[in-house]
Design a protein around this motif. Sequence first.
Motif, PDB file in Angstrom:
ATOM      1  N   PRO A 205       4.632   9.162   3.455  1.00 41.69           N
ATOM      2  CA  PRO A 205       3.918   9.021   2.181  1.00 41.69           C
ATOM      3  C   PRO A 205       2.443   9.366   2.312  1.00 41.69           C
ATOM      4  O   PRO A 205       1.860   9.965   1.420  1.00 41.69           O
ATOM      5  CB  PRO A 205       4.088   7.546   1.826  1.00 41.69           C
ATOM      6  CG  PRO A 205       5.068   6.973   2.758  1.00 41.69           C
ATOM      7  CD  PRO A 205       5.308   7.931   3.861  1.00 41.69           C
ATOM      8  N   GLU A 206       1.826   8.979   3.440  1.00 42.41           N
ATOM      9  CA  GLU A 206       0.400   9.273   3.659  1.00 42.41           C
ATOM     10  C   GLU A 206       0.137  10.777   3.548  1.00 42.41           C
ATOM     11  O   GLU A 206      -0.799  11.205   2.890  1.00 42.41           O
ATOM     12  CB  GLU A 206       0.007   8.814   5.076  1.00 42.41           C
ATOM     13  CG  GLU A 206      -0.189   7.331   5.207  1.00 42.41           C
ATOM     14  CD  GLU A 206      -1.633   6.954   4.974  1.00 42.41           C
ATOM     15  OE1 GLU A 206      -2.510   7.480   5.660  1.00 42.41           O
ATOM     16  OE2 GLU A 206      -1.872   6.129   4.073  1.00 42.41           O
ATOM     17  N   ILE A 207       0.970  11.564   4.240  1.00 43.16           N
ATOM     18  CA  ILE A 207       0.773  13.015   4.276  1.00 43.16           C
ATOM     19  C   ILE A 207       1.049  13.623   2.900  1.00 43.16           C
ATOM     20  O   ILE A 207       0.263  14.419   2.392  1.00 43.16           O
ATOM     21  CB  ILE A 207       1.674  13.657   5.367  1.00 43.16           C
ATOM     22  CG1 ILE A 207       1.190  13.216   6.753  1.00 43.16           C
ATOM     23  CG2 ILE A 207       1.673  15.173   5.258  1.00 43.16           C
ATOM     24  CD1 ILE A 207       2.122  13.607   7.887  1.00 43.16           C
ATOM     25  N   SER A 208       2.155  13.212   2.275  1.00 48.89           N
ATOM     26  CA  SER A 208       2.492  13.714   0.933  1.00 48.89           C
ATOM     27  C   SER A 208       1.354  13.442  -0.042  1.00 48.89           C
ATOM     28  O   SER A 208       1.001  14.289  -0.862  1.00 48.89           O
ATOM     29  CB  SER A 208       3.750  13.028   0.394  1.00 48.89           C
ATOM     30  OG  SER A 208       4.828  13.262   1.232  1.00 48.89           O
ATOM     31  N   PHE A 209       0.797  12.244   0.056  1.00 45.97           N
ATOM     32  CA  PHE A 209      -0.268  11.829  -0.862  1.00 45.97           C
ATOM     33  C   PHE A 209      -1.497  12.720  -0.693  1.00 45.97           C
ATOM     34  O   PHE A 209      -2.079  13.202  -1.667  1.00 45.97           O
ATOM     35  CB  PHE A 209      -0.599  10.356  -0.588  1.00 45.97           C
ATOM     36  CG  PHE A 209      -1.605   9.758  -1.538  1.00 45.97           C
ATOM     37  CD1 PHE A 209      -1.608  10.090  -2.877  1.00 45.97           C
ATOM     38  CD2 PHE A 209      -2.530   8.820  -1.086  1.00 45.97           C
ATOM     39  CE1 PHE A 209      -2.521   9.524  -3.761  1.00 45.97           C
ATOM     40  CE2 PHE A 209      -3.440   8.245  -1.949  1.00 45.97           C
ATOM     41  CZ  PHE A 209      -3.435   8.599  -3.299  1.00 45.97           C
ATOM     42  N   LYS A 210      -1.884  12.954   0.550  1.00 40.94           N
ATOM     43  CA  LYS A 210      -3.069  13.783   0.799  1.00 40.94           C
ATOM     44  C   LYS A 210      -2.856  15.208   0.297  1.00 40.94           C
ATOM     45  O   LYS A 210      -3.745  15.796  -0.325  1.00 40.94           O
ATOM     46  CB  LYS A 210      -3.399  13.791   2.296  1.00 40.94           C
ATOM     47  CG  LYS A 210      -4.014  12.482   2.756  1.00 40.94           C
ATOM     48  CD  LYS A 210      -4.233  12.467   4.253  1.00 40.94           C
ATOM     49  CE  LYS A 210      -4.879  11.138   4.663  1.00 40.94           C
ATOM     50  NZ  LYS A 210      -4.929  10.962   6.102  1.00 40.94           N
TER      51      LYS A 210
ATOM     52  N   PHE B  36      -3.606  20.081   7.036  1.00 42.81           N
ATOM     53  CA  PHE B  36      -4.511  19.614   5.982  1.00 42.81           C
ATOM     54  C   PHE B  36      -5.634  20.628   5.797  1.00 42.81           C
ATOM     55  O   PHE B  36      -6.160  20.793   4.707  1.00 42.81           O
ATOM     56  CB  PHE B  36      -5.136  18.254   6.336  1.00 42.81           C
ATOM     57  CG  PHE B  36      -4.182  17.097   6.217  1.00 42.81           C
ATOM     58  CD1 PHE B  36      -3.303  17.004   5.156  1.00 42.81           C
ATOM     59  CD2 PHE B  36      -4.174  16.092   7.172  1.00 42.81           C
ATOM     60  CE1 PHE B  36      -2.426  15.930   5.045  1.00 42.81           C
ATOM     61  CE2 PHE B  36      -3.306  15.018   7.067  1.00 42.81           C
ATOM     62  CZ  PHE B  36      -2.431  14.936   6.008  1.00 42.81           C
ATOM     63  N   ARG B  37      -6.006  21.296   6.894  1.00 43.42           N
ATOM     64  CA  ARG B  37      -7.076  22.305   6.815  1.00 43.42           C
ATOM     65  C   ARG B  37      -6.744  23.366   5.769  1.00 43.42           C
ATOM     66  O   ARG B  37      -7.616  23.841   5.055  1.00 43.42           O
ATOM     67  CB  ARG B  37      -7.253  23.000   8.174  1.00 43.42           C
ATOM     68  CG  ARG B  37      -8.046  22.208   9.180  1.00 43.42           C
ATOM     69  CD  ARG B  37      -8.270  23.096  10.402  1.00 43.42           C
ATOM     70  NE  ARG B  37      -9.039  22.425  11.433  1.00 43.42           N
ATOM     71  CZ  ARG B  37     -10.356  22.288  11.405  1.00 43.42           C
ATOM     72  NH1 ARG B  37     -11.039  22.747  10.393  1.00 43.42           N
ATOM     73  NH2 ARG B  37     -10.975  21.697  12.408  1.00 43.42           N
TER      74      ARG B  37
ATOM     75  N   ILE C 255       0.836  -1.207   0.000  1.00 42.77           N
ATOM     76  CA  ILE C 255       0.000   0.000   0.000  1.00 42.77           C
ATOM     77  C   ILE C 255       0.870   1.256   0.000  1.00 42.77           C
ATOM     78  O   ILE C 255       0.629   2.199  -0.748  1.00 42.77           O
ATOM     79  CB  ILE C 255      -0.984  -0.014   1.198  1.00 42.77           C
ATOM     80  CG1 ILE C 255      -2.004  -1.146   0.986  1.00 42.77           C
ATOM     81  CG2 ILE C 255      -1.689   1.320   1.348  1.00 42.77           C
ATOM     82  CD1 ILE C 255      -2.891  -1.417   2.178  1.00 42.77           C
ATOM     83  N   VAL C 256       1.924   1.243   0.820  1.00 41.89           N
ATOM     84  CA  VAL C 256       2.847   2.387   0.844  1.00 41.89           C
ATOM     85  C   VAL C 256       3.436   2.580  -0.544  1.00 41.89           C
ATOM     86  O   VAL C 256       3.566   3.692  -1.054  1.00 41.89           O
ATOM     87  CB  VAL C 256       4.021   2.160   1.839  1.00 41.89           C
ATOM     88  CG1 VAL C 256       4.952   3.356   1.833  1.00 41.89           C
ATOM     89  CG2 VAL C 256       3.508   1.944   3.232  1.00 41.89           C
ATOM     90  N   HIS C 257       3.815   1.474  -1.137  1.00 42.55           N
ATOM     91  CA  HIS C 257       4.400   1.463  -2.471  1.00 42.55           C
ATOM     92  C   HIS C 257       3.469   2.153  -3.460  1.00 42.55           C
ATOM     93  O   HIS C 257       3.869   3.046  -4.211  1.00 42.55           O
ATOM     94  CB  HIS C 257       4.597  -0.012  -2.838  1.00 42.55           C
ATOM     95  CG  HIS C 257       5.455  -0.218  -4.019  1.00 42.55           C
ATOM     96  ND1 HIS C 257       4.999  -0.837  -5.149  1.00 42.55           N
ATOM     97  CD2 HIS C 257       6.750   0.102  -4.247  1.00 42.55           C
ATOM     98  CE1 HIS C 257       5.986  -0.893  -6.034  1.00 42.55           C
ATOM     99  NE2 HIS C 257       7.050  -0.336  -5.510  1.00 42.55           N
ATOM    100  N   GLU C 258       2.199   1.767  -3.424  1.00 43.53           N
ATOM    101  CA  GLU C 258       1.203   2.338  -4.341  1.00 43.53           C
ATOM    102  C   GLU C 258       0.982   3.823  -4.056  1.00 43.53           C
ATOM    103  O   GLU C 258       0.874   4.643  -4.964  1.00 43.53           O
ATOM    104  CB  GLU C 258      -0.115   1.567  -4.204  1.00 43.53           C
ATOM    105  CG  GLU C 258      -1.164   1.951  -5.220  1.00 43.53           C
ATOM    106  CD  GLU C 258      -0.763   1.631  -6.660  1.00 43.53           C
ATOM    107  OE1 GLU C 258      -1.268   2.301  -7.567  1.00 43.53           O
ATOM    108  OE2 GLU C 258       0.074   0.724  -6.873  1.00 43.53           O
ATOM    109  N   ILE C 259       0.963   4.181  -2.759  1.00 46.78           N
ATOM    110  CA  ILE C 259       0.772   5.581  -2.372  1.00 46.78           C
ATOM    111  C   ILE C 259       1.924   6.433  -2.901  1.00 46.78           C
ATOM    112  O   ILE C 259       1.725   7.517  -3.437  1.00 46.78           O
ATOM    113  CB  ILE C 259       0.654   5.700  -0.824  1.00 46.78           C
ATOM    114  CG1 ILE C 259      -0.738   5.260  -0.380  1.00 46.78           C
ATOM    115  CG2 ILE C 259       0.922   7.120  -0.355  1.00 46.78           C
ATOM    116  CD1 ILE C 259      -0.912   5.198   1.130  1.00 46.78           C
ATOM    117  N   MET C 260       3.148   5.910  -2.764  1.00 47.20           N
ATOM    118  CA  MET C 260       4.305   6.690  -3.200  1.00 47.20           C
ATOM    119  C   MET C 260       4.328   6.852  -4.721  1.00 47.20           C
ATOM    120  O   MET C 260       4.745   7.886  -5.237  1.00 47.20           O
ATOM    121  CB  MET C 260       5.591   6.054  -2.680  1.00 47.20           C
ATOM    122  CG  MET C 260       5.686   6.172  -1.164  1.00 47.20           C
ATOM    123  SD  MET C 260       7.173   5.439  -0.478  1.00 47.20           S
ATOM    124  CE  MET C 260       8.307   6.797  -0.574  1.00 47.20           C
TER     125      MET C 260
END
Length: 638
Positions: free
Chosen positions: A290-295, A371-372, A221-226
């Motif tokens: 990666p989660e934060i970068s993706f969002k 994020f706001r 999942i991390v892989h896909e997110i990145m």
Amino acid sequence: MRPSLTTLQKPKMNDDLVKDCLSVLYNCCICTEGVTKSLASRDDFVLFLFTFMTNKKTFLQTATLIEDILGVKKEMIQLEWIPNLSGLVQSFDQQQLANFCRILSVTISEPDVGNDDKHTLLAKNAQQKRNTSPSRAEVNQVTLLNIPGFIERLCKLATRKVSEATGTSNFLQELEEWYTWLDNTLVLDALMQIATDEAEHSSTGRTAPLLQHRLPQSMKIVHEIMYKVEVLYVLCVLLMGRQRNQVHKMLAEFRLIPGLNNLFEKLIWRKYTTSNHVVHGQNENCDCSPEISFKIQFLRLLQSFSDHHENKYLLLNAQELNELSAISLKANIPEVEALVNTDRSLVCDGKKGLLTRLLTVMKREPPDSSFRFWQARAVESFLRGATSYADQMFLLKRGLLEHILFCIIDSGCKSRDVLQSYFDLLGELMKFNIDAFKRFNKYVNTEEKFQVFLTQINSSLVDSNMLVRCIVLSLDRFESQTEDVKVVEVLSECCLLSYMARVENRLSFLFRLVNIINVQTLTQENVSCLNTSLVVLMLARRRGKLPFYLNALREKEYAEKYPGCLLNNFHNLLRFWQHHYLNKDKDSTCLENSSCIPFSFWKETVSVLLGEDRTCPCAIISYIDEPYMELDRDLLGD
């Protein structure tokens, strides 16, 4: 490179030897100062490296080295120099294409775009004069768009689903642990390659020594997110470039928005969020997870997609589009042309559109989460352009105004970036909308709340001036609609409108707006203060009150014991305004759309204010006494 430099027939190089050479070079770049720059200075070598990308076995090592070299290269590489670029890109599988996006991002981004707001407009205008031809980044963007199927494949990459494992305990903690030592998509790819090799070995009865177990689902999942971070970044840059309309058409046709909508809850915005991270600029090398970068990349894409473009209605589903039509019908106003022209086969499907899903998560975000900032920017871009009553009501019905006011007044939010994005959003949401002002008054129902609201506005006018402009413009329109009972009622009851109706308060804003900027410090971020002060004076001119306002500025100068200072500064600012906005390349429709004041009236008012007749009551020069005339004729390079 030796075989490619001789005229003799090229011997086939052993893949393992090539991999070792690339590995040694990469490690030399990492460990020895100057090696990367030295390699980067040789265009023939950089272009030669791309030839190794055709071989899947050497692709990863090559991509890693190229990325490092391009990062330090002084002159941006021209993509069209790469031998058979189109064939090369078309030969990539989706995994390779995603990694290639890491390289592309360096070649299509303008240098220092991240600090764009901080560069003075004087410097930017001077640079534009020097550089009349398209930049290398712009040429590279065109090169990419001309590769057959390129954008379609990126859309597929951005929207493909990840098969998520069920019953993964504490998946996010695991994800963060992986991330602490895997700082690069290419490292992840190496691991995935090992896992693939292992699967091949085990099918023949042998076990690869490096990974005895299958790669965890969280890793995939991390892989896909990145991957998606890189792809969304490239799409975002292309959306902000000169070929914007062509890119928009392709993204709509290849159903990028419905695809992202389908991923929203399962991948983009699962329950988990991280707050208290830094608000990153547009082109910074983000070092967050990666989660934060993706969002953030996802929100930036939405912002670029909606901003001043009729395709913004693709962010809704069919039911929501019908709701907009019903709002217009009920209010007895014509539907917006862009809404009528929206191709229903390309909009979001499912129970909610992407905009509505975004509003839902926005309300759950912790007060100081950055994020706001990005969420508010994305929603605001949906409202920008010519004001649409139906768009505003759609969002008002979903409690957006109350949410924004809670954040500004009650949440204890201290982040200037977040507050600025909320002020801008509130301005777009309330502009010319009497229902919004009525709702405002219902929420801000005590003097204490109203004072907190004013304190937040006054604490930084650079951040809040767009909201001040909205209130001034709305008040002016409402005062001309006194035959409407509802308008008269709200005008008499709304604390915000009553406050702005008092001329001393409008003057107070005007003094400060003119005082906090000068020509040398004008940037894309604070030039709005100049335009807001102009709006106040244009509305005064319409009502024949311009001399009164100019005289008040003069009296303020004398009271503060600095005669000529404020008005000389304003005179210089307006001369810069002419120089900046009357440039044939400047798009004036933004000023016109946001204010509903024809651009001709903007130009005329500035001209009147800059008049040279000292007997004219509407010319600034009439209010500056002779000894205090300090007009700097050389300021703009006249």
